[in-house]
Design a protein around this motif. Sequence first.
Motif, short mmCIF file in Angstrom:
data_model
loop_
_atom_site.label_atom_id
_atom_site.label_comp_id
_atom_site.label_asym_id
_atom_site.label_seq_id
_atom_site.Cartn_x
_atom_site.Cartn_y
_atom_site.Cartn_z
N GLY A 1 74.05 -36.73 79.58
CA GLY A 1 73.80 -37.29 80.90
C GLY A 1 73.13 -36.34 81.86
N ASP A 2 73.07 -35.05 81.51
CA ASP A 2 72.43 -34.06 82.38
C ASP A 2 70.91 -34.11 82.22
OD1 ASP A 2 74.88 -33.23 83.28
OD2 ASP A 2 74.99 -31.47 81.98
N VAL A 3 70.23 -33.80 83.32
CA VAL A 3 68.77 -33.84 83.36
C VAL A 3 68.23 -32.49 83.82
CG1 VAL A 3 66.76 -34.90 84.51
CG2 VAL A 3 68.71 -36.32 83.84
N PHE A 4 67.10 -32.07 83.22
CA PHE A 4 66.46 -30.80 83.61
C PHE A 4 64.96 -31.00 83.56
CE2 PHE A 4 65.27 -26.31 83.35
CZ PHE A 4 66.20 -25.71 84.21
N VAL A 5 64.26 -30.34 84.50
CA VAL A 5 62.80 -30.46 84.59
C VAL A 5 62.15 -29.12 84.24
CG1 VAL A 5 60.85 -30.83 86.15
CG2 VAL A 5 62.85 -32.29 86.31
N PHE A 6 61.10 -29.19 83.41
CA PHE A 6 60.29 -28.03 83.07
C PHE A 6 58.91 -28.21 83.71
CE2 PHE A 6 63.14 -29.00 79.49
CZ PHE A 6 63.90 -27.84 79.46
N PRO A 7 58.57 -27.40 84.71
CA PRO A 7 57.28 -27.56 85.40
C PRO A 7 56.09 -27.38 84.46
CG PRO A 7 58.77 -26.18 86.68
CD PRO A 7 59.39 -26.35 85.34
N ILE A 8 55.01 -28.02 84.80
CA ILE A 8 53.81 -28.01 83.96
C ILE A 8 53.35 -26.59 83.65
CG2 ILE A 8 52.31 -28.22 85.99
CD1 ILE A 8 50.42 -29.90 84.23
N GLY A 9 53.06 -26.36 82.38
CA GLY A 9 52.48 -25.09 81.95
C GLY A 9 53.46 -23.95 81.78
N GLN A 10 54.73 -24.12 82.14
CA GLN A 10 55.69 -23.01 82.06
C GLN A 10 56.28 -22.92 80.64
OE1 GLN A 10 56.01 -21.16 85.21
NE2 GLN A 10 54.26 -22.54 85.30
N ILE A 11 56.46 -21.71 80.16
CA ILE A 11 57.09 -21.50 78.85
C ILE A 11 58.56 -21.93 78.93
CG2 ILE A 11 57.79 -19.79 77.14
CD1 ILE A 11 55.34 -18.14 77.93
N HIS A 12 58.98 -22.79 78.00
CA HIS A 12 60.36 -23.28 78.04
C HIS A 12 60.90 -23.48 76.63
CE1 HIS A 12 57.79 -26.89 77.97
NE2 HIS A 12 58.81 -27.53 77.42
N PHE A 13 62.20 -23.74 76.54
CA PHE A 13 62.88 -23.83 75.24
C PHE A 13 64.14 -24.66 75.40
CE2 PHE A 13 64.36 -20.08 77.49
CZ PHE A 13 65.73 -20.25 77.48
N GLN A 14 64.69 -25.10 74.24
CA GLN A 14 65.99 -25.77 74.19
C GLN A 14 66.73 -25.29 72.94
OE1 GLN A 14 63.37 -28.54 73.89
NE2 GLN A 14 62.92 -28.46 76.08
N LEU A 15 67.99 -24.93 73.08
CA LEU A 15 68.82 -24.45 71.98
C LEU A 15 70.12 -25.24 71.94
CD1 LEU A 15 69.58 -22.29 69.77
CD2 LEU A 15 70.54 -20.93 71.65
N ASN A 16 70.45 -25.75 70.77
CA ASN A 16 71.73 -26.44 70.60
C ASN A 16 72.84 -25.39 70.47
OD1 ASN A 16 73.89 -28.05 69.94
ND2 ASN A 16 73.06 -28.79 68.00
N VAL A 17 73.71 -25.33 71.45
CA VAL A 17 74.80 -24.34 71.43
C VAL A 17 76.13 -24.96 71.00
CG1 VAL A 17 73.76 -22.77 73.10
CG2 VAL A 17 75.15 -24.68 73.92
N GLY A 18 76.07 -26.21 70.53
CA GLY A 18 77.28 -26.86 70.05
C GLY A 18 77.38 -26.78 68.54
N GLU A 19 78.54 -27.08 68.02
CA GLU A 19 78.76 -27.02 66.57
C GLU A 19 78.28 -28.28 65.87
OE1 GLU A 19 82.83 -26.12 65.86
OE2 GLU A 19 82.70 -24.11 66.74
N GLY A 20 78.05 -29.36 66.64
CA GLY A 20 77.55 -30.59 66.05
C GLY A 20 76.08 -30.81 66.35
N LYS A 21 75.57 -31.95 65.93
CA LYS A 21 74.18 -32.30 66.20
C LYS A 21 74.00 -32.61 67.68
CE LYS A 21 73.43 -34.30 61.59
NZ LYS A 21 73.05 -35.55 60.86
N ALA A 22 72.75 -32.54 68.11
CA ALA A 22 72.42 -32.89 69.50
C ALA A 22 71.09 -33.61 69.51
CB ALA A 22 72.35 -31.63 70.37
N PHE A 23 70.93 -34.48 70.52
CA PHE A 23 69.59 -35.05 70.72
C PHE A 23 69.38 -35.39 72.17
CE2 PHE A 23 71.46 -39.31 70.28
CZ PHE A 23 70.59 -40.12 71.04
N ALA A 24 68.11 -35.43 72.54
CA ALA A 24 67.72 -35.67 73.92
C ALA A 24 66.43 -36.47 73.93
CB ALA A 24 67.53 -34.35 74.66
N PHE A 25 66.15 -37.08 75.07
CA PHE A 25 64.88 -37.75 75.30
C PHE A 25 64.11 -36.97 76.36
CE2 PHE A 25 67.24 -41.68 73.89
CZ PHE A 25 66.51 -41.85 72.72
N ALA A 26 62.80 -36.95 76.22
CA ALA A 26 61.95 -36.24 77.18
C ALA A 26 60.81 -37.15 77.61
CB ALA A 26 61.40 -34.96 76.56
#
Length: 223
Positions: free
Chosen positions: A151-176
């Motif tokens: 349910g949390d939302v985060f914005v990555f501004p245009i052109g900026q270097i960014h990443f996502q890491l699953n820090v949980g023990e189970g699977k994860a998925f998101a929509f962008a």
Amino acid sequence: MEKLRYLLLLTLLALTSSLVASAYDPSPLQDFCVAINNPVDGVFVNGKFCKDPKQVKADDFFFPGLNKPGNTAATPLGFAVTPVTVDQLAGLNTLGISFARLDFAPYGLNPPHTHPRGTEILVVVEGCLFVGFVASNQNNNTLFTKVLNPGDVFVFPIGQIHFQLNVGEGKAFAFAGLSSQNPGVITIANAVFGSKPPISADLLAKAFQVDKSVINYLQKQFS
């Protein structure tokens, strides 16, 4: 009064010019411009031709399958993306938006990358992601990070270097969602160490201030 009108006109022109200059995708001049790749006759419009509106169907605006997880086992990073850009959904042409599903195995990583033509907004659906982006030299390369839950939302501004890491023990998925029909992706490690032809190892060793053998190893890994 005349001077005031002149100043207002200059302000309006400046604002209009600014908006035009900051636009990355074209504004549509018709209801839709469904993309086609091999027209008999046509004009090349920002990468895609327009399909005859009389031949457009509902399926031109339809993409199925985002309920299905991507294959995170296909890469050593434990990450998979299912993109919905103009290349997958022709009806997105000229609309200035696209979409993606991101799937993560436990501790899977979407490595540092940029989208040169689009801002990204991410919403976590399942799992726990550690996300962040690095600002440019102008802002001292400041790192902004956050741990996101469903349910949390985060914005990555245009052109900026960014990443996502699953820090949980189970699977994860998101929509962008992205603010371009074709935002593009530049994966930093692939671009720097896997370019074709390769960037000079001497150059990279000097740039990263490491021994040349380190660069040779990385170029073999990403070639």
